[in-house]
Design a protein around this motif. Sequence first.
Motif, PDB file in Angstrom:
ATOM      1  N   SER A 192      39.246  31.656  37.709  1.00 42.34           N
ATOM      2  CA  SER A 192      39.155  31.368  36.419  1.00 42.34           C
ATOM      3  C   SER A 192      39.383  32.376  35.561  1.00 42.34           C
ATOM      4  CB  SER A 192      38.232  30.458  36.308  1.00 42.34           C
ATOM      5  OG  SER A 192      38.202  28.345  36.357  1.00 42.34           O
ATOM      6  N   GLY A 193      39.627  32.608  34.227  1.00 42.04           N
ATOM      7  CA  GLY A 193      39.567  33.415  33.462  1.00 42.04           C
ATOM      8  C   GLY A 193      41.301  34.320  33.142  1.00 42.04           C
ATOM      9  N   ALA A 194      41.052  34.805  32.432  1.00 40.13           N
ATOM     10  CA  ALA A 194      42.390  35.864  32.063  1.00 40.13           C
ATOM     11  C   ALA A 194      42.689  37.303  32.606  1.00 40.13           C
ATOM     12  CB  ALA A 194      42.249  36.490  30.278  1.00 40.13           C
ATOM     13  N   PHE A 195      43.234  37.420  33.552  1.00 37.67           N
ATOM     14  CA  PHE A 195      43.826  38.976  34.214  1.00 37.67           C
ATOM     15  C   PHE A 195      45.056  39.057  33.577  1.00 37.67           C
ATOM     16  CE2 PHE A 195      41.707  35.408  37.025  1.00 37.67           C
ATOM     17  CZ  PHE A 195      40.627  35.837  36.942  1.00 37.67           C
ATOM     18  N   GLN A 196      44.777  40.999  32.968  1.00 38.03           N
ATOM     19  CA  GLN A 196      45.954  41.345  33.259  1.00 38.03           C
ATOM     20  C   GLN A 196      47.290  41.770  33.866  1.00 38.03           C
ATOM     21  OE1 GLN A 196      46.998  42.515  30.111  1.00 38.03           O
ATOM     22  NE2 GLN A 196      44.631  41.587  29.024  1.00 38.03           N
ATOM     23  N   LEU A 197      48.384  41.456  34.036  1.00 37.12           N
ATOM     24  CA  LEU A 197      48.980  41.980  34.718  1.00 37.12           C
ATOM     25  C   LEU A 197      49.676  43.166  34.758  1.00 37.12           C
ATOM     26  CD1 LEU A 197      51.550  38.342  34.325  1.00 37.12           C
ATOM     27  CD2 LEU A 197      50.026  38.700  35.859  1.00 37.12           C
ATOM     28  N   ALA A 198      49.798  44.317  33.788  1.00 35.94           N
ATOM     29  CA  ALA A 198      50.150  45.312  34.203  1.00 35.94           C
ATOM     30  C   ALA A 198      49.082  46.349  35.329  1.00 35.94           C
ATOM     31  CB  ALA A 198      49.686  46.312  33.084  1.00 35.94           C
ATOM     32  N   ASP A 199      47.937  45.539  35.878  1.00 39.29           N
ATOM     33  CA  ASP A 199      46.996  45.928  36.698  1.00 39.29           C
ATOM     34  C   ASP A 199      47.346  45.448  38.087  1.00 39.29           C
ATOM     35  OD1 ASP A 199      45.979  47.875  38.112  1.00 39.29           O
ATOM     36  OD2 ASP A 199      44.529  48.322  36.368  1.00 39.29           O
ATOM     37  N   THR A 200      47.800  45.143  39.022  1.00 40.93           N
ATOM     38  CA  THR A 200      47.633  43.920  39.884  1.00 40.93           C
ATOM     39  C   THR A 200      46.529  44.530  40.990  1.00 40.93           C
ATOM     40  OG1 THR A 200      49.124  44.698  41.298  1.00 40.93           O
ATOM     41  CG2 THR A 200      49.875  42.946  39.812  1.00 40.93           C
ATOM     42  N   GLU A 201      46.139  45.601  40.753  1.00 38.41           N
ATOM     43  CA  GLU A 201      45.150  46.696  42.020  1.00 38.41           C
ATOM     44  C   GLU A 201      44.416  46.026  41.604  1.00 38.41           C
ATOM     45  OE1 GLU A 201      46.111  47.989  44.523  1.00 38.41           O
ATOM     46  OE2 GLU A 201      47.942  47.748  44.820  1.00 38.41           O
ATOM     47  N   TYR A 202      43.727  46.036  40.341  1.00 38.78           N
ATOM     48  CA  TYR A 202      42.760  45.785  39.459  1.00 38.78           C
ATOM     49  C   TYR A 202      41.914  44.503  40.112  1.00 38.78           C
ATOM     50  CZ  TYR A 202      38.573  46.011  36.050  1.00 38.78           C
ATOM     51  OH  TYR A 202      37.501  44.720  35.819  1.00 38.78           O
ATOM     52  N   VAL A 203      43.342  43.219  39.396  1.00 37.67           N
ATOM     53  CA  VAL A 203      43.013  41.930  39.919  1.00 37.67           C
ATOM     54  C   VAL A 203      42.559  41.130  40.862  1.00 37.67           C
ATOM     55  CG1 VAL A 203      44.387  40.079  39.841  1.00 37.67           C
ATOM     56  CG2 VAL A 203      44.523  41.553  38.328  1.00 37.67           C
ATOM     57  N   LEU A 204      42.780  42.575  41.928  1.00 35.80           N
ATOM     58  CA  LEU A 204      42.260  42.445  43.493  1.00 35.80           C
ATOM     59  C   LEU A 204      41.539  42.365  43.706  1.00 35.80           C
ATOM     60  CD1 LEU A 204      46.014  43.101  45.563  1.00 35.80           C
ATOM     61  CD2 LEU A 204      44.920  40.895  45.599  1.00 35.80           C
ATOM     62  N   ALA A 205      40.613  44.276  43.202  1.00 34.27           N
ATOM     63  CA  ALA A 205      39.946  44.248  43.341  1.00 34.27           C
ATOM     64  C   ALA A 205      38.593  43.386  42.313  1.00 34.27           C
ATOM     65  CB  ALA A 205      39.554  45.580  42.981  1.00 34.27           C
ATOM     66  N   LEU A 206      38.946  42.861  41.601  1.00 34.91           N
ATOM     67  CA  LEU A 206      38.378  41.868  40.540  1.00 34.91           C
ATOM     68  C   LEU A 206      38.009  40.880  41.438  1.00 34.91           C
ATOM     69  CD1 LEU A 206      39.365  41.824  37.159  1.00 34.91           C
ATOM     70  CD2 LEU A 206      37.784  42.169  37.593  1.00 34.91           C
ATOM     71  N   LEU A 207      38.922  40.193  42.711  1.00 36.64           N
ATOM     72  CA  LEU A 207      38.296  38.852  43.835  1.00 36.64           C
ATOM     73  C   LEU A 207      37.707  39.052  44.321  1.00 36.64           C
ATOM     74  CD1 LEU A 207      42.239  37.987  44.237  1.00 36.64           C
ATOM     75  CD2 LEU A 207      40.673  37.118  42.949  1.00 36.64           C
ATOM     76  N   ARG A 208      37.448  40.442  44.338  1.00 42.78           N
ATOM     77  CA  ARG A 208      36.456  41.328  45.629  1.00 42.78           C
ATOM     78  C   ARG A 208      34.680  40.842  44.579  1.00 42.78           C
ATOM     79  NH1 ARG A 208      39.890  45.346  47.311  1.00 42.78           N
ATOM     80  NH2 ARG A 208      38.833  46.810  45.904  1.00 42.78           N
ATOM     81  N   GLU A 209      35.151  41.492  43.891  1.00 41.15           N
ATOM     82  CA  GLU A 209      33.272  40.620  43.183  1.00 41.15           C
ATOM     83  C   GLU A 209      33.140  39.214  42.492  1.00 41.15           C
ATOM     84  OE1 GLU A 209      31.601  43.733  42.542  1.00 41.15           O
ATOM     85  OE2 GLU A 209      33.462  45.310  43.439  1.00 41.15           O
TER      86      GLU A 209
END
Length: 340
Positions: free
Chosen positions: A301-318
């Motif tokens: 769940s959450g709101a994820f910025q599409l402009a930086d998909t690398e950061y979104v993938l990093a958040l998944l690890r966290e």
Amino acid sequence: MSATAVPALDPAVVRAAARWLVRLHSGNAVAADFAACERWRAAHPAHEAAWQKAERLARQFGAVPPALGVPVLTRPTMRPSTHASRRAVLRTLALLGVAAPAAWLGWRHVPWQGWTADYATATGERREALLADGSRLTLNTATALDVAWSDAQRLVRLHRGEVYVRTAPDTPGTHRPFIVETPQGRLRALGTRFVVRIEDGGGAPRTRLTVLEHRVEATPRGGGAPLVVDAGQHTVLGAAGAAPPESNALLPQAAPDGAPGWLHGVLYADGMRLADFLEELARYRPGVVRCAPEVADLRISGAFQLADTEYVLALLRETLPVQVLLRTRWWVTVVPRGAG
């Protein structure tokens, strides 16, 4: 600033880069293909230069098959650079007598209309267009469409991707219907705002209509009575016709105001399966994103910025018990933590 010439690349090297780009985007590439491409790029500076130029051309022309861009790639360019149109590329090919290779047919399953379209976006890009009657379109990632105005109708042909439509009244003295056409049907606006998306549908392409304001009349291409979809509802058109309308609140990516999250540059998730989340995220980045079956049913769940998909993938690890394996920047696999 005066323009300075950039030396032409060796045509053989450029064609090799084009072949690599076609292979990696064919939909059939495996991890070994991505690794082999990385080795080829690292083998010589000219290889990397040709690859970077091929990538830039592909992005500029909305995922044009790179082999089609070879004549442009090999020609010396001038700075400041100019942006040729897709049709200019096609005219160049015709003058040079260059034919598209067979690999073009598998280019991400994108039909030829994608690179001749009036409006198109590359992967991860969004674009707005103001039409002659004052209507506005917002194209989502990897979208291609044509606009065909006539005395009888205002027609938008959506070939691939997703578009948000905000219609305007027709020019004074005329009352032409505003229609969005897809391979699965025709959608007639009844003074409204709505979103149209062509989905894979597990190998059976379909059109999803989401109505945000007023109503839209949906007519399936395969036959069946027209269906009127009201504001706050969505339906799906496929080979079997149109599905009964359902509430937009059931759509997993809807923003708080009911509009698709991508209009705000955000991917919204509310208890979404990780596999579904990654499938949606993959629309906004080049290459392949895979999800291991062991973690496919994890919820996010959450709101994820599409402009930086690398950061979104990093958040998944966290936030989840997963790890993100980057075999190359084009090949991502999400697996259980401790695996791999």
